[in-house]
Design a protein around this motif. Structure first.
Motif, short mmCIF file in Angstrom:
data_model
loop_
_atom_site.label_atom_id
_atom_site.label_comp_id
_atom_site.label_asym_id
_atom_site.label_seq_id
_atom_site.Cartn_x
_atom_site.Cartn_y
_atom_site.Cartn_z
N ALA B 58 -19.14 19.43 -6.97
CA ALA B 58 -18.91 20.83 -7.38
C ALA B 58 -19.67 21.13 -8.66
N LEU B 62 -22.65 24.04 -9.22
CA LEU B 62 -22.55 25.07 -10.26
C LEU B 62 -23.71 24.99 -11.23
N ARG B 66 -26.45 27.94 -11.76
CA ARG B 66 -26.70 28.51 -13.10
C ARG B 66 -28.20 28.55 -13.39
N ASP B 89 -12.01 26.33 -4.45
CA ASP B 89 -11.30 27.55 -4.87
C ASP B 89 -10.32 27.24 -6.01
N ILE B 90 -9.64 26.11 -5.93
CA ILE B 90 -8.70 25.73 -7.01
C ILE B 90 -9.46 25.56 -8.33
N ILE B 91 -10.62 24.92 -8.27
CA ILE B 91 -11.41 24.70 -9.49
C ILE B 91 -11.89 26.04 -10.08
N GLY B 92 -12.08 27.03 -9.20
CA GLY B 92 -12.58 28.33 -9.67
C GLY B 92 -14.06 28.52 -9.42
N ARG B 95 -15.25 32.03 -8.34
CA ARG B 95 -15.16 33.01 -9.42
C ARG B 95 -16.36 32.85 -10.38
N VAL B 96 -16.75 31.61 -10.60
CA VAL B 96 -17.89 31.35 -11.49
C VAL B 96 -19.18 31.82 -10.82
N SER B 99 -19.51 35.41 -11.24
CA SER B 99 -19.91 35.79 -12.60
C SER B 99 -21.42 35.60 -12.79
#
Lengths: 233, 109
Positions: B58, B62, B66, B89-92, B95-96, B99
């Motif tokens: 994960a 990410l 980035r 999804d739990i880690i987020g 959502r990141v 963003s």
């Protein structure tokens, strides 16, 4: 390597609640951690976390994060403020290292027997009362991924005497047996419900023994951490 | 050691990396190197044959998202099996990624 090399156990009785935890790293040291932090006579903070990766690098970040958690907890602030400050201080370090960490915070206050929880990317705690269980409704982005903490409001549960709250890292429910099957959340819930009359230390050991029975004590690839909180009768 | 297989399929302005097996601490460098070799604007990671991803996997996705975002390029993670989606999804993670998308520079390549 022995399955439980580097195993860390802690227990506490404070503010009318008994806590017991255990962390078993996949290697000699790992990125999982847990702590009990007593605040005054009436409040107990419990924390569980999981830093990305494994081994000494994850362990180094974990120690830094633990120190930040203790500093922030020492200021005796509301849980959300505490999480925001941990993300602000610890998250920056993690971001610079291209890492992240999941964290779940619990605050228990004896005077009203209320347990408040918050999560930053961590599996939500399980609460057990009588023969019922529920997953607390907390969710948020892991520390280090965004500059400010983003997540749900804290979830609050009133604990009756004998109620249990369980915190864990993903290494527990994803532990595998020789056939490649995972231990799973359902088995964790069932073994806890069946033994919720035990005290926190006994319940911790019962769950771990069940895990070892399931895995055949096979070496796991991820750290395994479990924390039990039980309100005294 | 866990096994990871990466197959590459290039289309016009898109590269599809199909990952199969288990993406974890022991083999994230393999996927990272394959992604870094690609020059298309969009890189798709097709996870349909992925059986397991740990936090290092994960973190890699990410980190790549980035970097590509800063280059006005896009990382798409597709066909994620339900159990892996749940963990991400739990880690987020999503959502990141949102963003990043919101902060993406406009125009360019």
């Amino acid at each position: 390597m022995a399955l439980d090399a580097g195993r860390i156990e802690k227990q506490i009785i404070h503010a009318g609640i008994q806590g017991a935890g255990c962390s078993i790293p996949a290697e000699v040291e790992g990125g999982d951690f847990f702590d009990f932090i007593p605040l005054g006579k009436e409040r107990l903070i419990a924390v569980i976390g999981d830093v990305m990766g494994k081994g000494s690098r994850a362990a180094r970040h974990m120690k830094d994060l633990r120190a930040i958690v203790h500093t922030c907890a020492g200021n005796n602030m509301p849980l959300l403020t505490m999480m925001e400050q941990i993300n602000e201080r610890g998250g920056k370090q993690l971001r610079l290292a291209r890492s992240f960490a999941t964290l779940c915070l619990i605050s228990y206050e004896m005077y009203n027997a209320r347990l408040i929880s918050l999560s930053a990317g961590h599996p939500a705690p399980l609460a057990f009362s009588g023969n019922k269980s529920r997953i607390l409704r907390v969710k948020g982005v892991a520390l280090g991924l965004l500059e400010s903490y983003q997540g749900t409001e804290p979830d609050t549960v009133s604990l009756a005497p004998g109620d249990v709250v369980l915190l864990y890292t993903d290494g527990l429910v994803e532990a595998r047996n020789g056939q490649g099957q995972t231990y799973g959340l359902k088995r964790l819930e069932n073994i806890t419900l069946a033994n919720s009359c035990q005290n926190a230390i006994q319940l911790r050991d019962t769950i771990l023994n069940d895990l070892f029975t399931f895995t055949g004590r096979k070496q796991q690839r991820d750290d395994v951490t479990l924390v039990i909180l039980k309100r005294g009768r | 050691m866990s096994g990871l297989e990466v197959s590459v399929n290039r289309e016009k302005d898109r590269t599809i990396l199909r990952v199969a097996g288990e993406l974890d601490f022991s083999n994230i460098n393999q996927l990272q190197q394959e992604i870094e070799r690609q020059e298309t604007k969009t890189i798709e990671i097709d996870c349909s044959a992925l059986q397991f991803m740990d936090s290092s996997g994960a973190g890699l996705l990410l980190s790549i998202a980035r970097v590509l975002n800063q280059q006005n390029r896009i990382l798409e993670i597709t066909h994620i099996p339900e159990h892996i989606y749940h963990d991400l999804d739990i880690i987020g993670v999503f959502r990141v990624l949102e963003s990043f998308k919101a902060s993406r520079p406009t125009g360019g390549n």
